[in-house]
Write a protein that holds these residues in place. Structure first.
Motif, PDB file in Angstrom:
ATOM      1  N   HIS A 229       0.831  -1.205   0.000  1.00  0.00           N
ATOM      2  CA  HIS A 229       0.000   0.000   0.000  1.00  0.00           C
ATOM      3  C   HIS A 229       0.866   1.256   0.000  1.00  0.00           C
TER       4      HIS A 229
ATOM      5  N   GLN B 242       2.058   1.762  -3.422  1.00  0.00           N
ATOM      6  CA  GLN B 242       0.997   2.233  -4.315  1.00  0.00           C
ATOM      7  C   GLN B 242       0.738   3.733  -4.126  1.00  0.00           C
TER       8      GLN B 242
ATOM      9  N   GLN C 163       3.554   5.471  -5.852  1.00  0.00           N
ATOM     10  CA  GLN C 163       3.427   5.379  -7.308  1.00  0.00           C
ATOM     11  C   GLN C 163       2.209   6.151  -7.833  1.00  0.00           C
ATOM     12  N   GLY C 164       1.305   6.552  -6.942  1.00  0.00           N
ATOM     13  CA  GLY C 164       0.121   7.301  -7.358  1.00  0.00           C
ATOM     14  C   GLY C 164      -1.038   6.436  -7.772  1.00  0.00           C
ATOM     15  N   THR C 165      -0.945   5.117  -7.575  1.00  0.00           N
ATOM     16  CA  THR C 165      -2.046   4.224  -7.955  1.00  0.00           C
ATOM     17  C   THR C 165      -3.059   4.059  -6.831  1.00  0.00           C
ATOM     18  N   ALA C 166      -2.712   4.514  -5.628  1.00  0.00           N
ATOM     19  CA  ALA C 166      -3.648   4.491  -4.499  1.00  0.00           C
ATOM     20  C   ALA C 166      -3.755   5.900  -3.940  1.00  0.00           C
TER      21      ALA C 166
END
Length: 371
Positions: free
Chosen positions: A46, A49, A52-55
């Motif tokens: 998490h 994420q 990385q900007g995906t969450a």
């Protein structure tokens, strides 16, 4: 607002994603991602994420990061909000780029002259400005809203004829009226004010154009002058802005004082006699005292205006004037002076009653020029 900056013009911002800020913070503090995961109780996946900007970086996560890094939760929340707003703007930009053809429906050059748009270009920036002007989110919303409002317009044929130009004119009027300070609506006060308003017909435009809105504002009526737009047939409009404030908008479509004043008192009739939930849009058909309308409210408004301008106490004198075999302009002026009204209004009434041809007596009418 920064001087010289157009708030409606979108320019991509250099807002870094919150994950980038988190990565830099961990590097400065010397905290590995795995260690941050242990400190916060979140999984390493998490944390990765988020970086990385995906969450999304949620408010709960922001509180955990505050404890683990010392960086206030408010800063993490602000970074996340700014980043998501930037992404949303970029998506909106793409969507609006596919809808710029909506601008083709509007009189763009006239909107430039009215200071609504800076130029007549068919651009996303102008589309956004026009949406802001109408206070709607998208062209689709604007269309649906118009259809919803249609039921409240008592003169829907006007809208169907020139709906976009008419909607633009009405919005110009509404924005101007909302800015006008008014006392709460007073029906009795407005009725008592009618003789004084009628007397203004004798004044030059430089006087009545100022006095008329001031007097009406005292009884809750926001009178605004909005020059006619091309391809609109609107003479006037009445719309309740709140339960205590009503807009009466007047155009200069006919350019003469007889039509202007008849329109004004016709609109006041809608205010005094008819419902607060309705919007009345009036054109030449509505303002014909000699024509019967399907909508009885228009006949009532015409009768009201005619009675205010030439009251019943002068009806016999008017009939005598109209029956004069060789009707002179001097006789018309004398009658107008006797009853205390502008002679051009008497000419207009005589023309409507087919006593005078439309080509006769017009030099007694005064020109009305708004804007």
């Amino acid at each position: 607002m920064t001087p010289g900056v157009d708030p409606t013009a979108y320019a991509p911002q250099s807002v870094p994603p919150p994950g980038e800020t988190l990565k830099e913070t961990l590097e400065v503090l010397g905290i590995p991602q795995a260690d941050l995961a242990r400190r916060t109780g979140l999984s390493t996946k998490h944390i990765n994420q988020v970086i990385q900007g995906t969450a999304a970086l949620s408010p709960d996560t922001a509180l955990l990061l505050e404890r683990a890094t010392g960086v206030p939760a408010g800063l993490w929340n602000a970074r996340e909000a700014a980043w998501r707003t930037q992404l949303a703007r970029e998506e909106e930009e793409k969507a609006l780029a596919e809808q710029v053809d909506w601008l083709d429906n509007f009189p763009l050059r006239e909107l430039v002259s009215r200071n609504v748009l800076p130029d007549a270009s068919k651009s996303v920036q102008n589309l956004r400005r026009l949406l802001d002007f109408f206070a709607v989110a998208t062209p689709d919303v604007a269309q649906n809203l118009r259809l919803g409002y249609q039921a409240a317009f008592r003169r829907s044929t006007v809208l169907s004829r020139n709906e976009y130009a008419t909607a633009t004119w009405l919005r110009l009027a509404e924005r101007q009226a909302r800015e006008r300070d008014c006392e709460p609506y007073d029906r009795a006060g407005l009725t008592a004010l009618l003789p004084r308003l009628r007397a203004l017909t004798l004044q030059e435009q430089g006087t009545w154009s100022t006095e008329l809105p001031l007097l009406c504002a005292r009884v809750g009526v926001a009178v605004v002058y909005v020059p006619a737009l091309t391809k609109t047939n609107i003479s006037g409009a009445t719309r309740w802005l709140t339960s205590e404030k009503v807009m009466v908008a007047l155009s200069d479509r006919f350019k003469k004082d007889d039509q202007f004043w008849f329109t004004f008192f016709h609109e006041l009739a809608h205010v005094v006699l008819h419902g607060k939930r309705l919007t009345f849009m009036d054109d030449n058909d509505n303002l014909s005292p000699t024509k019967s309308h399907e909508d009885s409210s228009e006949d009532e408004a015409n009768d009201f205006a005619a009675e205010v301008l030439i009251p019943a106490q002068y009806a016999a004198a008017y009939r005598k004037l109209a029956a004069t075999r060789y009707l002179s302009l001097a006789a018309i002026e004398n009658f107008a002076r006797t009853i205390g009204i502008a002679p051009g209004i008497v000419v207009g009434r005589l023309q409507h009653d087919k006593v005078l041809p439309w080509t006769h007596g017009n030099n007694l009418k005064r020109t009305v020029q708004l804007g």
